[in-house]
Scaffold this motif. Structure first.
Motif, PDB file in Angstrom:
ATOM      1  N   GLU A  66      -3.638   6.765   8.546  1.00 43.75           N
ATOM      2  CA  GLU A  66      -4.622   6.745   7.464  1.00 43.75           C
ATOM      3  C   GLU A  66      -5.347   5.404   7.346  1.00 43.75           C
ATOM      4  N   GLN A  67      -4.604   4.304   7.401  1.00 44.29           N
ATOM      5  CA  GLN A  67      -5.248   3.003   7.221  1.00 44.29           C
ATOM      6  C   GLN A  67      -6.262   2.693   8.307  1.00 44.29           C
ATOM      7  N   THR A  68      -6.083   3.279   9.484  1.00 43.90           N
ATOM      8  CA  THR A  68      -6.998   3.012  10.588  1.00 43.90           C
ATOM      9  C   THR A  68      -8.162   3.989  10.615  1.00 43.90           C
ATOM     10  N   SER A  69      -8.235   4.888   9.648  1.00 42.20           N
ATOM     11  CA  SER A  69      -9.218   5.973   9.669  1.00 42.20           C
ATOM     12  C   SER A  69     -10.390   5.688   8.741  1.00 42.20           C
ATOM     13  N   ASP A  70     -11.249   6.696   8.614  1.00 42.88           N
ATOM     14  CA  ASP A  70     -12.445   6.578   7.775  1.00 42.88           C
ATOM     15  C   ASP A  70     -12.213   7.070   6.358  1.00 42.88           C
ATOM     16  N   GLU A  71     -10.936   7.252   5.951  1.00 35.85           N
ATOM     17  CA  GLU A  71     -10.715   7.788   4.608  1.00 35.85           C
ATOM     18  C   GLU A  71      -9.767   6.957   3.746  1.00 35.85           C
ATOM     19  N   LEU A  72      -9.274   5.835   4.243  1.00 36.65           N
ATOM     20  CA  LEU A  72      -8.354   5.045   3.431  1.00 36.65           C
ATOM     21  C   LEU A  72      -8.402   3.597   3.876  1.00 36.65           C
ATOM     22  N   MET A  73      -8.335   2.685   2.903  1.00 37.74           N
ATOM     23  CA  MET A  73      -8.103   1.279   3.208  1.00 37.74           C
ATOM     24  C   MET A  73      -7.344   0.642   2.055  1.00 37.74           C
ATOM     25  N   ILE A  74      -6.710  -0.480   2.350  1.00 39.69           N
ATOM     26  CA  ILE A  74      -5.960  -1.218   1.333  1.00 39.69           C
ATOM     27  C   ILE A  74      -6.577  -2.607   1.225  1.00 39.69           C
ATOM     28  N   PRO A  75      -7.513  -2.782   0.304  1.00 42.00           N
ATOM     29  CA  PRO A  75      -8.149  -4.097   0.144  1.00 42.00           C
ATOM     30  C   PRO A  75      -7.295  -5.024  -0.705  1.00 42.00           C
ATOM     31  N   THR A  76      -7.539  -6.301  -0.601  1.00 42.92           N
ATOM     32  CA  THR A  76      -6.836  -7.246  -1.467  1.00 42.92           C
ATOM     33  C   THR A  76      -7.499  -7.265  -2.835  1.00 42.92           C
ATOM     34  N   ARG A  77      -6.669  -7.488  -3.850  1.00 39.03           N
ATOM     35  CA  ARG A  77      -7.130  -7.563  -5.242  1.00 39.03           C
ATOM     36  C   ARG A  77      -6.580  -8.847  -5.814  1.00 39.03           C
ATOM     37  N   ALA A  78      -7.455  -9.822  -5.949  1.00 39.24           N
ATOM     38  CA  ALA A  78      -7.014 -11.176  -6.296  1.00 39.24           C
ATOM     39  C   ALA A  78      -5.968 -11.591  -5.261  1.00 39.24           C
ATOM     40  N   THR A  79      -4.737 -11.884  -5.688  1.00 39.12           N
ATOM     41  CA  THR A  79      -3.703 -12.257  -4.725  1.00 39.12           C
ATOM     42  C   THR A  79      -2.834 -11.064  -4.322  1.00 39.12           C
ATOM     43  N   ASP A  80      -3.115  -9.878  -4.873  1.00 36.72           N
ATOM     44  CA  ASP A  80      -2.313  -8.697  -4.567  1.00 36.72           C
ATOM     45  C   ASP A  80      -2.762  -8.047  -3.257  1.00 36.72           C
ATOM     46  N   TRP A  81      -1.811  -7.464  -2.550  1.00 39.69           N
ATOM     47  CA  TRP A  81      -2.068  -6.637  -1.373  1.00 39.69           C
ATOM     48  C   TRP A  81      -2.602  -7.435  -0.179  1.00 39.69           C
ATOM     49  N   GLY A  82      -2.416  -8.762  -0.217  1.00 43.14           N
ATOM     50  CA  GLY A  82      -2.774  -9.542   0.960  1.00 43.14           C
ATOM     51  C   GLY A  82      -1.797  -9.284   2.104  1.00 43.14           C
ATOM     52  N   ASN A  83      -0.503  -9.471   1.807  1.00 38.88           N
ATOM     53  CA  ASN A  83       0.582  -9.156   2.755  1.00 38.88           C
ATOM     54  C   ASN A  83       0.325  -9.719   4.146  1.00 38.88           C
ATOM     55  N   GLY A  84      -0.204 -10.924   4.192  1.00 36.44           N
ATOM     56  CA  GLY A  84      -0.444 -11.546   5.491  1.00 36.44           C
ATOM     57  C   GLY A  84      -1.531 -10.888   6.305  1.00 36.44           C
ATOM     58  N   GLY A  85      -2.339 -10.062   5.661  1.00 36.43           N
ATOM     59  CA  GLY A  85      -3.451  -9.426   6.360  1.00 36.43           C
ATOM     60  C   GLY A  85      -3.088  -8.166   7.123  1.00 36.43           C
ATOM     61  N   HIS A  99       1.993  -6.612  15.607  1.00 40.25           N
ATOM     62  CA  HIS A  99       1.841  -6.135  14.236  1.00 40.25           C
ATOM     63  C   HIS A  99       3.145  -5.497  13.759  1.00 40.25           C
ATOM     64  N   ASN A 100       3.629  -5.917  12.609  1.00 41.79           N
ATOM     65  CA  ASN A 100       4.950  -5.506  12.149  1.00 41.79           C
ATOM     66  C   ASN A 100       5.020  -4.026  11.812  1.00 41.79           C
ATOM     67  N   ASP A 101       3.964  -3.453  11.225  1.00 41.24           N
ATOM     68  CA  ASP A 101       4.003  -2.032  10.880  1.00 41.24           C
ATOM     69  C   ASP A 101       4.067  -1.166  12.130  1.00 41.24           C
ATOM     70  N   ILE A 102       3.395  -1.595  13.188  1.00 39.43           N
ATOM     71  CA  ILE A 102       3.449  -0.853  14.450  1.00 39.43           C
ATOM     72  C   ILE A 102       4.857  -0.895  15.017  1.00 39.43           C
ATOM     73  N   LEU A 103       5.483  -2.071  14.985  1.00 39.31           N
ATOM     74  CA  LEU A 103       6.861  -2.214  15.441  1.00 39.31           C
ATOM     75  C   LEU A 103       7.802  -1.348  14.617  1.00 39.31           C
ATOM     76  N   SER A 104       7.611  -1.331  13.307  1.00 36.35           N
ATOM     77  CA  SER A 104       8.491  -0.564  12.427  1.00 36.35           C
ATOM     78  C   SER A 104       8.422   0.929  12.734  1.00 36.35           C
ATOM     79  N   VAL A 105       7.220   1.444  12.920  1.00 30.68           N
ATOM     80  CA  VAL A 105       7.069   2.869  13.239  1.00 30.68           C
ATOM     81  C   VAL A 105       7.702   3.174  14.587  1.00 30.68           C
ATOM     82  N   TRP A 106       7.454   2.330  15.570  1.00 31.49           N
ATOM     83  CA  TRP A 106       8.045   2.504  16.896  1.00 31.49           C
ATOM     84  C   TRP A 106       9.565   2.575  16.805  1.00 31.49           C
TER      85      TRP A 106
END
Length: 486
Positions: A66-85, A99-106
């Motif tokens: 979803e995050q890599t698609s045309d229907e969802l993104m997670i933007p930063t809000r002030a200091t929230d949701w940065g998570n190291g980019g 990328h840690n999320d890719i490793l986690s899914v694998w």
């Protein structure tokens, strides 16, 4: 002594990333390892790996799709949701093999595959073996789809042996063969089953439809295509879709009842629980918390007709479900307030960084007060797969056409009838299945993932139709060849 195995990093030895089995799982042990496990206990663990599909806080398979698609993104809000980019890198198509999320899914997917292998080496019953093989094929489906390579270690291999690595085509043939072989060893399934979290014939048919609709992608010499969809494969999609229908599934008239306890008409497979806020609702709209970070894109919101019941639903005239845009009101007519104490208005306009808490359209599909599990496979998806297969050359059955199938769905959803072609069908799959964890896979198959741009994603790189094999995996096993572009 039992040496723990590095499941996710292709089992090369004992490291800090190892996942340990509880000793009670082993029923026979030797100095070299084990020969049998407690099948029922490990089968429960294998089912639990379906959580890797759902993930937590968008970190699972669904998050990558979803995050890599045309229907969802997670933007930063002030200091929230940065998570190291990590979220911004996925949406902007700037990830890499570290990328840690890719490793986690694998890791999670490969752990599940190995659990299933252990079950199959431990004298399971016919039903237990069929369940394990089906779970394994489902996890492999995601490895094939996301990574294009599947490591496979037999249980009797020593920890000093490098697992074999199957390419997409080899893994496809293995998984499809397994599913076809175990079909008759599973219960039927259907909307009236007591437990929709268990493997069934209906789910196997649905999963085989998924495999065959994507066969051209998975067998292509070039992962980015162009793809050649053979009529014989599309006919198999139609046959499996018709088989799913034969178990009594039907389209749910109230779309959002698919995501609460009110109906199981469409639920082919669910996961026992969905993580707090996984597919997301604003904290201001319920008493159970939830993530307040993700948003859909304005261009995706604009794909809906205003009367489309999938766009917005308010059962009490206040708190809504669907794509939440504009002023947010309560059932008594008063308004919710943002953090500044002003009326809460969710805006179509949102940036990838530097947003206020109210910027961006929020999405709420699951009722936090009526949990019936996360939907992993749904009948509407199967209906749209049949329509797609007909458009790609299958022979129509039951007097249906692609147009009649899609417009039947659209009529139930309150949308107008329309002419159906592949471009329209991709949009319709988005409208029906948004935030259900499959969008990237659809965009790859329809040829838009690497060739088009959308908000805050201007990269067009064919290599990105596959994720990289994580660096740690490549370093651990010389049988891997890193995917092109990484």
């Amino acid at each position: 002594m039992v040496c723990t195995l590095l499941f996710g990093i292709v089992f090369s030895g004992c490291t800090d990333l190892e996942v340990e089995f509880n000793d009670s799982y082993y029923v026979e042990q030797t100095d070299e390892g084990f020969t049998k496990v407690d099948v029922e206990a490990v089968l429960i663990s294998a089912y639990s790996r379906l959580n890797s599909i759902v993930g937590s806080s968008f970190s699972g398979v669904s998050g990558l799709n979803e995050q890599t698609s045309d229907e969802l993104m997670i933007p930063t809000r002030a200091t929230d949701w940065g998570n190291g980019g990590v979220h911004r890198l996925l949406h902007a198509h700037n990830w890499d093999a570290a990328h840690n999320d890719i490793l986690s899914v694998w890791n999670d997917l490969n752990v599940g595959v190995y659990y299933c292998n252990q079950i199959l080496a431990s004298n399971p019953t016919t039903l237990q073996a069929a369940e394990a093989k089906t779970i394994r094929a489902y996890l492999m489906y995601h490895l094939i789809d996301l990574f294009g390579q599947v490591p496979f270690r037999e249980v009797d291999q020593g920890v000093d042996e490098d697992p074999a690595v199957w390419n997409r085509s080899e893994a496809f043939d293995f998984a499809v063969g397994e599913l076809e072989a175990v079909m008759n060893d599973l219960p039927d399934g259907g909307p009236d089953v007591e437990d929709p979290t268990k493997m069934s014939k209906a789910f196997v048919h649905a999963l085989l439809a998924k495999f065959y609709i994507n066969k051209a992608v998975y067998k292509s010499a070039n992962p980015a295509g162009p793809y050649t969809f053979e009529a014989a494969d599309m006919n198999k999609v139609v046959a499996h879709c018709d088989a799913v229908q034969s178990y009594g599934y039907e389209l749910e008239e109230n779309y959002f009842d698919n995501f609460n306890k009110n109906s199981r008409k469409e639920k082919i497979l669910t996961f026992t629980k969905w993580w707090n806020g996984m597919w997301i609702w604003p904290q201001l709209h319920n008493s159970q918390g939830g993530w307040n970070g993700a948003t859909t894109l304005g261009s995706f919101y604009d794909k809906f007709e205003t009367n489309d019941k999938r766009l917005f639903y308010s059962p009490d005239g206040g708190r809504g479900f669907g794509l939440l845009e504009g002023l947010q009101t309560k059932s008594d007519g008063s308004t919710y307030l943002n953090r500044s104490g002003e009326p809460l208005v969710f805006t179509k306009e949102v940036l990838l960084t530097g947003n206020a808490d109210f910027e961006g359209i929020r999405v709420l599909k699951y009722d936090p007060n009526s949990d019936d599990g996360f939907v992993l496979m749904r009948y509407a998806d199967i209906r749209l797969l049949k329509a797609e297969a007909i458009l790609r050359g299958a022979t129509a059955t039951n007097g249906e056409t692609a147009e009649s199938i899609v417009n039947e769905l659209r009529t139930i959803r309150g949308a107008s009838n329309t002419t159906v072609n592949l471009e329209m069908l991709l949009d319709e799959r988005g409208r029906e299945l948004y935030w259900e964890g499959i969008r990237r896979s659809d965009q790859v198959r329809f040829g838009t993932f690497s060739t088009t741009t959308w908000e805050f994603k201007d990269v067009t790189d064919d290599n990105l139709v596959l994720f990289p094999i994580p660096n740690l995996a490549v370093e651990s096993n010389p049988n891997f060849t890193q995917n092109p572009g990484y």
